[in-house]
Design an enzyme around this catalytic site. Structure first.
Site, PDB file in Angstrom:
ATOM      1  N   ASP A 183     -17.150  18.525  -7.459  1.00 13.90           N
ATOM      2  CA  ASP A 183     -15.971  17.995  -6.788  1.00 13.90           C
ATOM      3  C   ASP A 183     -16.366  17.557  -5.380  1.00 13.90           C
ATOM      4  O   ASP A 183     -16.998  18.318  -4.651  1.00 13.90           O
ATOM      5  CB  ASP A 183     -14.900  19.092  -6.697  1.00 13.90           C
ATOM      6  CG  ASP A 183     -13.513  18.571  -7.005  1.00 13.90           C
ATOM      7  OD1 ASP A 183     -13.084  17.627  -6.326  1.00 13.90           O
ATOM      8  OD2 ASP A 183     -12.859  19.115  -7.912  1.00 13.90           O
ATOM      9  N   ASP A 230     -12.004  13.862  -4.926  1.00 14.45           N
ATOM     10  CA  ASP A 230     -10.657  14.317  -4.603  1.00 14.45           C
ATOM     11  C   ASP A 230      -9.912  13.265  -3.777  1.00 14.45           C
ATOM     12  O   ASP A 230     -10.464  12.765  -2.779  1.00 14.45           O
ATOM     13  CB  ASP A 230     -10.797  15.616  -3.784  1.00 14.45           C
ATOM     14  CG  ASP A 230      -9.499  16.378  -3.646  1.00 14.45           C
ATOM     15  OD1 ASP A 230      -8.989  16.860  -4.660  1.00 14.45           O
ATOM     16  OD2 ASP A 230      -9.005  16.486  -2.505  1.00 14.45           O
ATOM     17  N   GLU A 257     -10.085  10.604  -8.087  1.00 11.51           N
ATOM     18  CA  GLU A 257      -8.693  11.016  -8.245  1.00 11.51           C
ATOM     19  C   GLU A 257      -7.852  10.053  -7.413  1.00 11.51           C
ATOM     20  O   GLU A 257      -8.002  10.005  -6.195  1.00 11.51           O
ATOM     21  CB  GLU A 257      -8.502  12.452  -7.761  1.00 11.51           C
ATOM     22  CG  GLU A 257      -7.104  12.962  -8.089  1.00 11.51           C
ATOM     23  CD  GLU A 257      -6.650  14.104  -7.200  1.00 11.51           C
ATOM     24  OE1 GLU A 257      -5.778  14.874  -7.624  1.00 11.51           O
ATOM     25  OE2 GLU A 257      -7.139  14.224  -6.059  1.00 11.51           O
ATOM     26  N   HIS A 276      -6.268  21.454 -13.036  1.00 13.43           N
ATOM     27  CA  HIS A 276      -5.842  22.615 -12.245  1.00 13.43           C
ATOM     28  C   HIS A 276      -4.580  22.342 -11.428  1.00 13.43           C
ATOM     29  O   HIS A 276      -4.083  23.242 -10.772  1.00 13.43           O
ATOM     30  CB  HIS A 276      -6.984  23.017 -11.315  1.00 13.43           C
ATOM     31  CG  HIS A 276      -7.314  21.924 -10.341  1.00 13.43           C
ATOM     32  ND1 HIS A 276      -7.861  20.719 -10.714  1.00 13.43           N
ATOM     33  CD2 HIS A 276      -7.110  21.846  -9.008  1.00 13.43           C
ATOM     34  CE1 HIS A 276      -7.995  19.959  -9.659  1.00 13.43           C
ATOM     35  NE2 HIS A 276      -7.551  20.594  -8.606  1.00 13.43           N
ATOM     36  N   ASP A 277      -4.088  21.110 -11.443  1.00  9.05           N
ATOM     37  CA  ASP A 277      -2.866  20.773 -10.701  1.00  9.05           C
ATOM     38  C   ASP A 277      -1.658  20.579 -11.609  1.00  9.05           C
ATOM     39  O   ASP A 277      -0.544  20.351 -11.132  1.00  9.05           O
ATOM     40  CB  ASP A 277      -3.059  19.458  -9.926  1.00  9.05           C
ATOM     41  CG  ASP A 277      -4.096  19.572  -8.819  1.00  9.05           C
ATOM     42  OD1 ASP A 277      -4.254  20.674  -8.272  1.00  9.05           O
ATOM     43  OD2 ASP A 277      -4.733  18.552  -8.512  1.00  9.05           O
TER      44      ASP A 277
HETATM   45  C1  NOJ Z   1      -6.173  17.204  -5.265  1.00 11.65           C
HETATM   46  C2  NOJ Z   1      -6.674  18.476  -5.853  1.00 11.65           C
HETATM   47  O1  NOJ Z   1      -6.818  18.312  -7.235  1.00 11.65           O
HETATM   48  C3  NOJ Z   1      -5.688  19.547  -5.471  1.00 11.65           C
HETATM   49  O2  NOJ Z   1      -5.900  20.747  -6.150  1.00 11.65           O
HETATM   50  C4  NOJ Z   1      -5.766  19.725  -3.983  1.00 11.65           C
HETATM   51  O3  NOJ Z   1      -4.757  20.613  -3.565  1.00 11.65           O
HETATM   52  C5  NOJ Z   1      -5.584  18.404  -3.250  1.00 11.65           C
HETATM   53  N1  NOJ Z   1      -6.256  17.301  -3.858  1.00 11.65           N
HETATM   54  C6  NOJ Z   1      -6.093  18.529  -1.848  1.00 11.65           C
HETATM   55  O4  NOJ Z   1      -7.494  18.602  -1.843  1.00 11.65           O
END
Ligand code: NOJ
Length: 561
Positions: free
Chosen positions: A98, A199, A256, A330-331
């Site tokens: 990441d 990210d 992302e 994970h989100d």
């Molecule tokens: C996206 C990540 O997937 C998430 O888990 C994180 O809180 C935010 N970006 C900030 O880095």
């Protein structure tokens, strides 16, 4: 379409904090991951994407990095990392790390320097502004609620943080910042890693002047994404990054990119653009089941909308860019709870969702636990939650806002990020075999039934179904490269499509609900010699595919020619 290893790969995401704890401190770690690589090999995945393992005070579980070149204490040491990487490579598994470069932790030495004085050499590593009329420099809302600005007494100015106040945004306008990031990427690539998941990479370029966002309803803070997502210089930066770093290695990159359209994606990931290999789009995970109030404003979703979104991505990128395919990370809440039925038809619906996703064109991403059908969790008390986003929401809405706690809790149960972060369920022993200590977040109470041990013992398990889907992809180029064509576009319950490569045509049928609708084969498709490639129910031999009464959440994949 050009062939590439990362187009043919299946990726498995590990959230290290919750995967496997080797030393009993209740927190997953690198040695824990190494101990489970044979499991991943058995599943058949080609690549691991590892959520951040760098030194961090863990305000946002590692997405707040205080040293990019050191391993987080709780996760182990650099020796553990090297050992893990070697063990992955020895099994033919690649490692994607990441890259969190939009922001750092407020404990990063750059930020500690930056906040000391206005003339500190690191001042310009971050985005500082004086207040406006005694308040924040602008009205932007942070992703985690509240203002995106934090006042800092030492110098009497504010710094920008799109996420938590402990995640100050880096200033990408500063060439020194970019040099530092590129050097750091080179450090990891020279160690032999195989790529990066980047990210919030489409947030690194902010519109000059950082203007206020329109605020028709006179709210205190408002969403300002139009001023920082896909900003004016983002493609310059990514092309520079490609030129200086990425182009020198045979790696996989996935950005992302919240809020992107397919047209934006062609700019980030177009075959000839020299930027990224793929992006994560958010239309199905952000828009489908949310109302105008955003993520927590939960709405029922429609299959025809899901089809429209997924098909648009399939058609618009075909031959020009490559899709990433995901339902979980994970989100996000667990897919079987969100789009399937995590009770009566948990196994059937988890397999159906997997079929629908893995049979599309693109690189599939599996999130830990998805392959055994792990579900959302429903903690009763806010104390049991760990996520900074959930706690900020609770403070905002319940503590300060006076909203009904039950209503907010229902939204957390449905959409909270901790749904995906409860420990991996390995077996039915205490704490699901994740740790011998006290886990940093409680285990989902359903671990006695849903766990890896049970899955491996049951030939009909979701695990073996994923294994078969992965094998199909590895063995049949049509699954990777075949053209996607939606059929029965308006059917409210069935999502069916074909994949075609040369003379070969596959038919994918998914019943998305618990009803028993009838699938009717469109006339233009051949029905003479269908070969069943995979299904989540027993299918009678020589079943007539021109008319199939589907069972709840039934999936079938046929090779038609
Ligand atoms: C996206 C990540 O997937 C998430 O888990 C994180 O809180 C935010 N970006 C900030 O880095």
């Amino acid at each position: 379409m050009k062939r590439a290893w990362w187009k043919e790969a299946v990726v498995y995401q590990i959230y290290p904090r919750s995967f496997m704890d080797s030393n009993g401190d209740g927190i997953g770690d690198l040695k824990g991951i190494t101990s489970k690589l044979d499991y991943l090999k058995q599943l058949g995945v080609d690549v691991v994407w590892l959520s951040p393992v760098y030194k961090s005070p863990n305000d946002d579980n590692g997405y707040d990095i205080s040293d990019y070149r050191t391993i987080m204490d709780e996760f182990g040491t650099m020796e553990d990392f090297d050992e893990m990487l070697e063990a992955m490579h020895a099994r033919g598994i690649k490692l994607v790390m990441d890259l969190v470069a939009n922001h750092t932790s407020d404990e990063h030495p750059w930020f500690i320097e930056s906040r000391k004085s206005k003339d500190n050499p690191y001042r310009d590593y971050y985005i500082w502004r004086p207040g406006k009329d005694g308040a924040e420099p602008n009205n932007w809302l942070s992703y985690f609620g509240g203002s995106a600005w934090q006042y800092d007494e030492t110098t009497g100015e504010y710094y920008l943080h799109l996420f938590s106040k402990r995640q100050p945004d880096l200033n990408w306008e500063n060439p020194k910042v970019r040099d530092e990031i590129y050097d750091m990427m080179t450090f990891w690539l020279d160690k032999g890693i195989d790529g990066f998941r980047m990210d919030v990479i489409n947030a690194i370029s902010k519109v000059e002047g950082l203007p206020d966002a329109p605020n028709p309803n006179g709210e205190k803070y408002v969403w300002g994404g139009q001023y920082f997502l896909n900003g004016p210089k983002v493609h310059d930066y990514l092309q520079e990054m490609h030129e200086r770093v990425l182009s020198k290695y045979d790696i996989m990159t996935v950005g992302e990119t919240g809020g992107v359209t397919t047209q934006d994606a062609l700019l980030y990931a177009g075959e000839e653009r020299r930027e990224l290999n793929m992006v994560f789009q958010f239309e199905h995970t952000e828009k489908l089941d949310s109302g105008p109030g955003g993520k927590w404003d939960i709405r029922p979703w429609k299959l025809t909308d899901l089809k429209a979104i997924m098909s648009r991505w399939q058609y618009d990128l075909h031959g020009k860019a490559w899709n990433s395919l995901y339902l979980n990370n994970h989100d996000q809440p667990r897919s079987v709870s969100r789009w399937g039925d995590d009770k009566r038809y948990r196994v059937e619906s988890a397999k159906m969702l997997a079929t629908f996703l893995h049979m599309q064109q693109g690189t599939p991403f599996i999130y830990q636990g998805e392959e055994i059908g792990m579900t959302n969790v429903q903690f009763d008390s806010i104390e049991d939650y760990r996520d900074v986003e959930i706690h900020n929401l609770w403070q905002d809405r319940v503590v300060r806002g006076g909203q009904d706690p039950d209503v907010v809790m229902r939204a957390i149960h449905a959409k909270g990020r901790d749904n995906a972060r409860t420990p991996m369920q390995w077996d039915d022993s205490e704490n699901a075999g994740f740790t011998t200590g006290t886990p940093w977040i409680k285990v989902n109470p359903n671990y006695k039934e849903i766990n890896v041990k049970n899955a491996l013992a049951d030939p009909q398990s979701i695990f073996y179904y994923y294994q078969s889907l992965i094998r199909l992809r590895h063995e049949h180029p049509v699954v990777v490269y075949g053209r996607y064509d939606l059929i029965l576009e308006d059917h409210p319950e069935i999502y069916a499509f074909t994949r075609t490569l040369g003379d070969e045509c596959w038919l994918v049928i998914n019943n998305f609900f618990s009803g028993t609708p009838v699938f009717e084969l469109p006339d233009h498709l051949p029905s003479e010699a269908p070969q069943l490639m995979i299904s989540n129910y027993e299918v009678p031999e020589n079943d007539d595919i021109r008319r199939i009464q589907l069972r709840p959440y039934e999936s079938r994949v046929y090779r038609l020619s």
